[in-house]
Scaffold this active site. Sequence first.
Site, PDB file in Angstrom:
ATOM      1  N   ARG A   1      39.710  25.002  29.194  1.00  0.00           N
ATOM      2  CA  ARG A   1      40.038  25.976  28.120  1.00  0.00           C
ATOM      3  C   ARG A   1      38.897  26.955  27.814  1.00  0.00           C
ATOM      4  NH1 ARG A   1      42.355  21.280  25.931  1.00  0.00           N
ATOM      5  NH2 ARG A   1      44.576  21.250  26.387  1.00  0.00           N
TER       6      ARG A   1
ATOM      7  N   LYS B   1      37.784  41.825  31.166  1.00  0.00           N
ATOM      8  CA  LYS B   1      39.088  41.649  31.826  1.00  0.00           C
ATOM      9  C   LYS B   1      38.873  40.792  33.061  1.00  0.00           C
ATOM     10  CE  LYS B   1      41.799  45.678  30.508  1.00  0.00           C
ATOM     11  NZ  LYS B   1      42.474  46.894  30.996  1.00  0.00           N
TER      12      LYS B   1
ATOM     13  N   GLU C   1      35.322  55.205  39.847  1.00  0.00           N
ATOM     14  CA  GLU C   1      35.300  54.763  38.445  1.00  0.00           C
ATOM     15  C   GLU C   1      34.231  55.535  37.657  1.00  0.00           C
ATOM     16  OE1 GLU C   1      37.736  52.888  37.478  1.00  0.00           O
ATOM     17  OE2 GLU C   1      38.225  51.365  38.986  1.00  0.00           O
TER      18      GLU C   1
ATOM     19  N   LYS D   1      31.764  52.746  28.850  1.00  0.00           N
ATOM     20  CA  LYS D   1      32.693  51.613  28.837  1.00  0.00           C
ATOM     21  C   LYS D   1      32.441  50.721  27.621  1.00  0.00           C
ATOM     22  CE  LYS D   1      35.315  48.234  31.130  1.00  0.00           C
ATOM     23  NZ  LYS D   1      35.917  47.742  32.343  1.00  0.00           N
TER      24      LYS D   1
ATOM     25  N   GLU E   1      42.855  46.204  24.239  1.00  0.00           N
ATOM     26  CA  GLU E   1      43.767  47.287  24.613  1.00  0.00           C
ATOM     27  C   GLU E   1      45.040  47.268  23.770  1.00  0.00           C
ATOM     28  OE1 GLU E   1      43.513  47.884  28.937  1.00  0.00           O
ATOM     29  OE2 GLU E   1      45.535  48.699  28.849  1.00  0.00           O
TER      30      GLU E   1
ATOM     31  N   ARG F   1      41.323  51.564  24.749  1.00  0.00           N
ATOM     32  CA  ARG F   1      40.890  51.045  26.055  1.00  0.00           C
ATOM     33  C   ARG F   1      41.821  51.465  27.193  1.00  0.00           C
ATOM     34  NH1 ARG F   1      38.311  45.158  27.514  1.00  0.00           N
ATOM     35  NH2 ARG F   1      38.088  45.606  29.735  1.00  0.00           N
TER      36      ARG F   1
ATOM     37  N   ASN G   1      42.225  53.386  32.142  1.00  0.00           N
ATOM     38  CA  ASN G   1      43.149  53.204  33.261  1.00  0.00           C
ATOM     39  C   ASN G   1      43.621  54.526  33.856  1.00  0.00           C
ATOM     40  OD1 ASN G   1      43.134  50.359  33.053  1.00  0.00           O
ATOM     41  ND2 ASN G   1      44.511  50.494  31.302  1.00  0.00           N
TER      42      ASN G   1
ATOM     43  N   HIS H   1      45.195  54.611  37.260  1.00  0.00           N
ATOM     44  CA  HIS H   1      45.370  53.241  37.736  1.00  0.00           C
ATOM     45  C   HIS H   1      46.834  52.845  37.934  1.00  0.00           C
ATOM     46  CE1 HIS H   1      41.122  52.990  37.047  1.00  0.00           C
ATOM     47  NE2 HIS H   1      41.067  51.694  37.275  1.00  0.00           N
TER      48      HIS H   1
ATOM     49  N   HIS I   1      47.641  51.243  41.324  1.00  0.00           N
ATOM     50  CA  HIS I   1      48.162  49.886  41.519  1.00  0.00           C
ATOM     51  C   HIS I   1      49.426  49.920  42.376  1.00  0.00           C
ATOM     52  CE1 HIS I   1      45.881  48.273  37.726  1.00  0.00           C
ATOM     53  NE2 HIS I   1      45.098  48.465  38.767  1.00  0.00           N
TER      54      HIS I   1
ATOM     55  N   HIS J   1      40.357  49.480  46.036  1.00  0.00           N
ATOM     56  CA  HIS J   1      40.812  49.818  44.686  1.00  0.00           C
ATOM     57  C   HIS J   1      40.305  51.211  44.280  1.00  0.00           C
ATOM     58  CE1 HIS J   1      41.830  49.343  40.472  1.00  0.00           C
ATOM     59  NE2 HIS J   1      40.577  49.577  40.143  1.00  0.00           N
TER      60      HIS J   1
HETATM   61  P1  NAD Z   1      34.959  43.766  46.184  1.00  0.00           P
HETATM   62  O1  NAD Z   1      34.610  42.768  45.187  1.00  0.00           O
HETATM   63  O2  NAD Z   1      36.019  43.429  47.183  1.00  0.00           O
HETATM   64  O3  NAD Z   1      33.634  44.191  46.963  1.00  0.00           O
HETATM   65  C1  NAD Z   1      33.712  45.133  47.984  1.00  0.00           C
HETATM   66  C2  NAD Z   1      33.101  44.617  49.297  1.00  0.00           C
HETATM   67  O4  NAD Z   1      31.689  44.721  49.232  1.00  0.00           O
HETATM   68  C3  NAD Z   1      33.409  43.180  49.614  1.00  0.00           C
HETATM   69  O5  NAD Z   1      33.564  43.024  50.999  1.00  0.00           O
HETATM   70  C4  NAD Z   1      32.144  42.467  49.140  1.00  0.00           C
HETATM   71  O6  NAD Z   1      31.944  41.224  49.753  1.00  0.00           O
HETATM   72  C5  NAD Z   1      31.099  43.455  49.545  1.00  0.00           C
HETATM   73  N1  NAD Z   1      29.851  43.422  48.810  1.00  0.00           N
HETATM   74  C6  NAD Z   1      29.652  43.153  47.510  1.00  0.00           C
HETATM   75  N2  NAD Z   1      28.394  43.418  47.166  1.00  0.00           N
HETATM   76  C7  NAD Z   1      27.763  43.832  48.278  1.00  0.00           C
HETATM   77  C8  NAD Z   1      26.452  44.267  48.553  1.00  0.00           C
HETATM   78  N3  NAD Z   1      25.544  44.388  47.587  1.00  0.00           N
HETATM   79  N4  NAD Z   1      26.125  44.609  49.819  1.00  0.00           N
HETATM   80  C9  NAD Z   1      27.068  44.543  50.812  1.00  0.00           C
HETATM   81  N5  NAD Z   1      28.337  44.178  50.609  1.00  0.00           N
HETATM   82  C10 NAD Z   1      28.676  43.826  49.343  1.00  0.00           C
HETATM   83  O7  NAD Z   1      35.417  45.145  45.524  1.00  0.00           O
HETATM   84  P2  NAD Z   1      34.949  45.936  44.212  1.00  0.00           P
HETATM   85  O8  NAD Z   1      35.218  47.343  44.501  1.00  0.00           O
HETATM   86  O9  NAD Z   1      33.620  45.525  43.761  1.00  0.00           O
HETATM   87  O10 NAD Z   1      35.974  45.429  43.110  1.00  0.00           O
HETATM   88  C11 NAD Z   1      37.353  45.700  43.214  1.00  0.00           C
HETATM   89  C12 NAD Z   1      38.093  44.719  42.353  1.00  0.00           C
HETATM   90  O11 NAD Z   1      37.692  44.885  41.003  1.00  0.00           O
HETATM   91  C13 NAD Z   1      39.591  44.916  42.382  1.00  0.00           C
HETATM   92  O12 NAD Z   1      40.216  43.656  42.528  1.00  0.00           O
HETATM   93  C14 NAD Z   1      39.911  45.512  41.026  1.00  0.00           C
HETATM   94  O13 NAD Z   1      41.194  45.180  40.579  1.00  0.00           O
HETATM   95  C15 NAD Z   1      38.849  44.887  40.177  1.00  0.00           C
HETATM   96  N6  NAD Z   1      38.539  45.639  38.965  1.00  0.00           N
HETATM   97  C16 NAD Z   1      38.467  44.961  37.801  1.00  0.00           C
HETATM   98  C17 NAD Z   1      38.133  45.613  36.636  1.00  0.00           C
HETATM   99  C18 NAD Z   1      37.975  44.823  35.361  1.00  0.00           C
HETATM  100  O14 NAD Z   1      37.794  45.434  34.303  1.00  0.00           O
HETATM  101  N7  NAD Z   1      37.991  43.516  35.417  1.00  0.00           N
HETATM  102  C19 NAD Z   1      37.873  46.982  36.648  1.00  0.00           C
HETATM  103  C20 NAD Z   1      37.934  47.668  37.856  1.00  0.00           C
HETATM  104  C21 NAD Z   1      38.274  46.971  39.013  1.00  0.00           C
HETATM  105  N1  GLY Z   2      39.039  48.859  34.043  1.00  0.00           N
HETATM  106  C1  GLY Z   2      39.849  48.985  32.881  1.00  0.00           C
HETATM  107  C2  GLY Z   2      39.372  48.184  31.721  1.00  0.00           C
HETATM  108  O1  GLY Z   2      38.387  47.490  31.788  1.00  0.00           O
HETATM  109  O2  GLY Z   2      39.994  48.219  30.692  1.00  0.00           O
END
Ligand code: NAD
Ligand code: GLY
Length: 364
Positions: A120, A142, A184, A226, A236, A243, A247, A250, A254, A267
């Site tokens: 939890r 998130k 972003e 942010k 949100e 918030r 998006n 987005h 998506h 993404h």
């Molecule tokens: P990712 O986590 O897939 O990383 C991208 C690639 O880079 C992967 O292959 C990873 O292993 C590699 N990598 C990571 N750090 C590295 C480094 N320093 N050197 C070399 N390679 C490295 O992708 P991302 O773009 O970081 O994140 C995308 C994800 O984030 C999506 O799933 C998206 O939905 C999510 N997201 C979440 C939020 C949120 O608020 N929680 C906001 C935006 C995006």
């Molecule tokens: N990336 C959108 C949010 O964090 O709300």
Amino acid sequence: MHELTVQLGGRSYQILIGSGLIRYAEPIVNCLVTPRAVVVTNNTVAPLYLDALTSSLRLAGVRLDEITLSDGEAHKNTGTLSLIYEALLRQRCDRSTTIIALGGGVIGDLAGFAAATYQRGVPFIQVPTTLLSQVDSSVGGKTGINHPLGKNMIGAFWQPKLVLTDTDTLKTLPVRELSAGLAEVIKYGLIRDLSFFEWLETNIDQLLSREPNALAYAIERSCANKAEVVAGDERETAKEGGRALLNLGHTFAHAIETGLGYGEWLHGEAVGAGMVMAGELSRRLGWLKESDMTRIRTLISRAGLPTTGPKLGAAQYLDLMGHDKKVIAGRLRLVLLKNVGEAVTWADASQSDITATIEACCND
Ligand code: NAD
Ligand code: GLY
């Protein structure tokens, strides 16, 4: 080192941004409830940075376990989440064990959701290593996983105790991932920070060539934007704006990610094309001028991102967009632009304008 605070009352936390921070155990140790933590990472990031992080923590007396997952958006699912739960149970982690996410947004979202739900809820720390995760996903709480029917559809709000951003990790980031992160960054300029958008128009080449001061500035300014938005509307729930403005693009993005299969487009790439689509719809509504659209397309394209979407067909886009979390009582609430630097939430766009936008912008 730059320091920011996400102001959320008793759940406030610091974002620390600087060179070499991954080897600096003190801020993490100060956040631990007991000297016990589990680092969740993947098989790409582990050989690069796991040792640097864990050796400094072990030297500081922290008992650590490690969970190394397969890399990729395609693994952000229930199967991988179960692997994390199983490892936490086998390692007899208790409620005072802190989960540390070391990696990009996929690892942050997965590890964060595991932290939100294991027993939890256990404490959680983000050590983001992609530009996208440093400017966006590590901040704001998130967390979640994808479902075959929709992106990020299962999740929870669970704030970290600390975000520790080592800008040196960007040196090893593939160029395509750097561009994805810039999507972003550009988003913050477009939705609420015109002077940052102008700064990006001047400095985009420096960011692409990984000039350290430019990167640190862009990360800090993105996180400051942010943090302010999240502090004002953590979950949100604001009826307008709030918030949800984070998006921008987005809902279109998506649809692209789900429609093509997770991991096909990054993404950030989908967000690049999605922001052009949101801009184009805003132009059709008479808010943006053609010259604004040229500025937006030019910056997104210079960042190395697509400015048109894949040709999935308007019907599939509309169907996938209808599954989006931004649908409220059956109405699609989009984020659109009144101006460059000023976004609004808008539930009154007509189906014909949305369809025309998709047809005009999706021809890859
Ligand atoms: P990712 O986590 O897939 O990383 C991208 C690639 O880079 C992967 O292959 C990873 O292993 C590699 N990598 C990571 N750090 C590295 C480094 N320093 N050197 C070399 N390679 C490295 O992708 P991302 O773009 O970081 O994140 C995308 C994800 O984030 C999506 O799933 C998206 O939905 C999510 N997201 C979440 C939020 C949120 O608020 N929680 C906001 C935006 C995006
Ligand atoms: N990336 C959108 C949010 O964090 O709300």
